[in-house]
Design a protein around this motif. Structure first.
Motif, mmCIF file in Angstrom:
data_model
loop_
_atom_site.group_PDB
_atom_site.id
_atom_site.type_symbol
_atom_site.label_atom_id
_atom_site.label_comp_id
_atom_site.label_asym_id
_atom_site.label_seq_id
_atom_site.Cartn_x
_atom_site.Cartn_y
_atom_site.Cartn_z
ATOM 1 N N MET A 297 -14.251 1.896 -0.059
ATOM 2 C CA MET A 297 -13.328 0.807 -0.439
ATOM 3 C C MET A 297 -12.024 1.427 -0.949
ATOM 4 S SD MET A 297 -13.554 -2.559 -0.499
ATOM 5 C CE MET A 297 -12.454 -3.852 -1.034
ATOM 6 N N SER A 298 -10.901 1.065 -0.328
ATOM 7 C CA SER A 298 -9.646 1.671 -0.773
ATOM 8 C C SER A 298 -9.073 0.892 -1.968
ATOM 9 C CB SER A 298 -8.640 1.727 0.373
ATOM 10 O OG SER A 298 -8.187 0.446 0.668
ATOM 11 N N GLU A 299 -8.131 1.485 -2.643
ATOM 12 C CA GLU A 299 -7.525 0.881 -3.829
ATOM 13 C C GLU A 299 -6.641 -0.303 -3.459
ATOM 14 O OE1 GLU A 299 -7.292 4.132 -3.101
ATOM 15 O OE2 GLU A 299 -8.609 5.010 -4.627
ATOM 16 N N ARG A 300 -6.476 -1.195 -4.406
ATOM 17 C CA ARG A 300 -5.486 -2.271 -4.263
ATOM 18 C C ARG A 300 -4.120 -1.654 -4.534
ATOM 19 N NH1 ARG A 300 -7.919 -7.816 -6.555
ATOM 20 N NH2 ARG A 300 -10.089 -7.421 -6.009
ATOM 21 N N ILE A 301 -3.191 -1.863 -3.635
ATOM 22 C CA ILE A 301 -1.844 -1.311 -3.839
ATOM 23 C C ILE A 301 -0.795 -2.402 -3.618
ATOM 24 C CG2 ILE A 301 -0.154 0.445 -3.150
ATOM 25 C CD1 ILE A 301 -2.398 2.236 -2.242
ATOM 26 N N PHE A 302 0.161 -2.476 -4.528
ATOM 27 C CA PHE A 302 1.286 -3.416 -4.439
ATOM 28 C C PHE A 302 2.557 -2.639 -4.729
ATOM 29 C CE2 PHE A 302 4.381 -6.344 -6.207
ATOM 30 C CZ PHE A 302 4.259 -7.463 -5.398
ATOM 31 N N ILE A 303 3.530 -2.701 -3.829
ATOM 32 C CA ILE A 303 4.806 -2.009 -4.062
ATOM 33 C C ILE A 303 5.955 -3.006 -3.909
ATOM 34 C CG2 ILE A 303 3.958 0.278 -3.392
ATOM 35 C CD1 ILE A 303 5.209 -0.106 -0.660
ATOM 36 N N SER A 304 7.086 -2.692 -4.529
ATOM 37 C CA SER A 304 8.219 -3.629 -4.466
ATOM 38 C C SER A 304 9.503 -2.931 -4.909
ATOM 39 C CB SER A 304 7.968 -4.825 -5.392
ATOM 40 O OG SER A 304 8.028 -4.397 -6.737
ATOM 41 N N PRO A 305 10.661 -3.531 -4.596
ATOM 42 C CA PRO A 305 11.910 -2.960 -5.104
ATOM 43 C C PRO A 305 11.983 -3.146 -6.618
ATOM 44 C CG PRO A 305 12.332 -5.023 -3.973
ATOM 45 C CD PRO A 305 10.869 -4.749 -3.819
ATOM 46 N N ALA A 306 12.839 -2.346 -7.261
ATOM 47 C CA ALA A 306 12.939 -2.432 -8.716
ATOM 48 C C ALA A 306 13.692 -3.681 -9.160
ATOM 49 C CB ALA A 306 13.620 -1.184 -9.254
ATOM 50 N N LYS A 307 14.721 -4.088 -8.389
ATOM 51 C CA LYS A 307 15.530 -5.226 -8.823
ATOM 52 C C LYS A 307 15.966 -6.052 -7.622
ATOM 53 C CE LYS A 307 18.602 -5.608 -12.638
ATOM 54 N NZ LYS A 307 19.388 -4.778 -13.543
ATOM 55 N N SER B 293 3.065 -5.477 1.163
ATOM 56 C CA SER B 293 1.865 -5.365 0.339
ATOM 57 C C SER B 293 0.746 -6.284 0.826
ATOM 58 C CB SER B 293 2.203 -5.659 -1.121
ATOM 59 O OG SER B 293 2.979 -4.596 -1.637
ATOM 60 N N GLY B 294 1.094 -7.218 1.726
ATOM 61 C CA GLY B 294 0.062 -8.078 2.327
ATOM 62 C C GLY B 294 -0.532 -7.386 3.537
ATOM 63 N N GLY B 295 0.332 -6.955 4.429
ATOM 64 C CA GLY B 295 -0.116 -6.226 5.617
ATOM 65 C C GLY B 295 0.404 -6.831 6.898
ATOM 66 N N LEU B 296 0.638 -5.967 7.869
ATOM 67 C CA LEU B 296 1.046 -6.406 9.212
ATOM 68 C C LEU B 296 -0.146 -6.307 10.146
ATOM 69 C CD1 LEU B 296 4.497 -4.614 9.737
ATOM 70 C CD2 LEU B 296 4.114 -7.041 9.252
ATOM 71 N N ALA B 297 -0.138 -7.148 11.186
ATOM 72 C CA ALA B 297 -1.272 -7.107 12.128
ATOM 73 C C ALA B 297 -0.766 -7.196 13.565
ATOM 74 C CB ALA B 297 -2.262 -8.208 11.779
ATOM 75 N N ALA B 298 -1.179 -8.255 14.285
ATOM 76 C CA ALA B 298 -0.886 -8.304 15.725
ATOM 77 C C ALA B 298 0.538 -8.731 16.063
ATOM 78 C CB ALA B 298 -1.880 -9.232 16.422
ATOM 79 N N ALA B 299 1.088 -9.690 15.312
ATOM 80 C CA ALA B 299 2.398 -10.248 15.684
ATOM 81 C C ALA B 299 3.455 -9.152 15.833
ATOM 82 C CB ALA B 299 2.841 -11.298 14.669
ATOM 83 N N HIS B 300 3.516 -8.248 14.845
ATOM 84 C CA HIS B 300 4.515 -7.182 14.919
ATOM 85 C C HIS B 300 4.161 -6.112 15.948
ATOM 86 C CE1 HIS B 300 6.640 -8.954 11.568
ATOM 87 N NE2 HIS B 300 7.632 -8.121 11.830
ATOM 88 N N ALA B 301 2.885 -5.860 16.146
ATOM 89 C CA ALA B 301 2.485 -4.877 17.168
ATOM 90 C C ALA B 301 2.873 -5.401 18.554
ATOM 91 C CB ALA B 301 0.988 -4.625 17.091
#
Ligand SMILES: [Zn+2]
Length: 368
Positions: free
Chosen positions: A1-11, A248-256
């Protein structure tokens, strides 16, 4: 099980005439910037940015972007920016300018400021760039160790952008929840390399809700070139909600599938990122199991915003099975985001593309 990760810009800063205040946000950060914009954007916003910086005693090296987010262009501008001793990189403009600016900031290890002049895609907030060949064919994603430090959107500037750019951003943002949902259901990883958090899921869901609620009014506002509460809602949905939601949600088929389409020659290259993503999203929905009502809700929404929904709309009316297999093969190559949400073959992806086309044709026939 991988970690929960959330990233974002600072401002994140958004508002009417926000560019006038850009110096306030940078005066304690540094005194030498490099400002990157293409020819059109220099007139629309680039000089305004430079003037606002000057008021706070911040110098700017002005750079003309050549239009392609390619490795060659990244190298060229990085050299100039280094020569100027810039510690702040300010990218002003559309997706490719901003992607290039992020790469340059990474090369210089500089403070990254992103000033989108349209709400046309969700790339601004992310810690990645899409790199294209000099001919505009998708090459790779380039990942950075942090998101941009500051994202600044001037709603007045955005209200003056062509309405088609706003609807392109809505289409890109519409993919956010649909792709994140597929990643969550499949147990795949997000663009930050972890499991999707509750926060990212909530943001992606809220993104879609906001688009359905205010998308049309924002489109009309953009046609009238006025800043309205609806436009402000959609600027945030297209940029912040979609940006955090896809990364942070994830990309799937639409962008591929979108990336697969860039492998084809011809008129399809005249479409925006969001327009190709619109069709890619319908293809992803066709790959999943949805009711007629659900499919029609999406198709109808896209049509009402003048977005493409058929192969003919994306300039592929005469595409053969062979052509579409080329797209499908490109969509499932190793490392493509489709593997975050699906276990599929190229044949199944090609079927979904033809299914999406047929569903939309049936819709148009039914409601004409
Ligand atoms: Zn996108």
């Amino acid at each position: 099980m991988s970690e929960r990760i959330f990233i974002s810009p600072a401002k994140y800063v958004q508002g009417k005439n926000a560019i006038e205040k850009i110096g306030d946000y940078l005066k304690d950060i540094g005194s030498q910037t490099v400002v990157i914009a293409d020819e059109t954007v220099w007139d629309i916003a680039g000089h305004k940015v430079v003037d606002a910086l000057k008021k706070k005693n911040i110098a700017s090296e002005e750079i003309l972007f050549n239009g392609e987010a390619s490795n060659e262009e990244i190298k060229r501008i990085s050299k100039e920016a280094k020569g100027a001793g810039a510690t702040i990189v300010v990218g002003v403009g559309g997706g490719k300018t901003l992607d290039t600016s992020k790469a340059i900031a990474d090369e210089l290890d500089a403070y990254t400021v992103i000033v989108p002049t349209a709400a046309s895609a969700d790339a601004p907030t992310s810690a990645l760039s899409v790199v294209y060949s000099d001919e505009g064919v998708f090459e790779s994603y380039r990942f950075y160790n942090h998101n941009p430090n500051l994202i600044l959107l001037d709603s007045h500037v955005i209200s003056e952008a062509p309405p088609r750019l706003l609807t392109s951003g809505i289409a890109d943002a519409m993919a956010t929840w649909i792709e994140a949902r597929a990643v969550i259901n499949f147990g795949g990883s997000n663009q930050a390399g972890g499991t999707t958090t509750i926060a990212a899921k909530a943001i992606a869901e809220k993104c879609e809700e906001t688009l359905f609620r205010y998308g049309h009014l924002a489109y009309e506002s953009a046609k009238a070139k006025v800043v309205t509460p609806a436009l402000e809602e959609i600027i945030e949905a297209n940029t912040l909600l979609s940006g955090l939601g896809f990364e942070s949600g994830g990309l799937a088929a639409a962008h591929a599938i979108h990336n697969g389409f860039t492998a084809l020659d011809g008129e399809i290259h005249h479409l925006t990122h969001g327009e190709k993503v619109a069709f890619g999203t319908l293809a992803q929905l066709a790959l999943e199991k949805h009711s007629l009502e659900e499919m029609e809700r999406y198709i109808g929404f896209y049509i009402s915003l003048d977005l493409p929904v058929t192969l003919e709309d994306i300039k592929l009316k005469d595409a053969t099975r062979e052509d579409i297999m080329k797209v499908a093969e490109a969509a499932i190559v190793d490392g493509e985001t489709i593997h975050n949400g699906f276990n599929v073959t190229a044949d199944e992806v090609a079927d979904a593309i033809f299914a999406a086309d047929q569903y939309s044709k049936a819709y148009k026939e039914k409601y004409k």
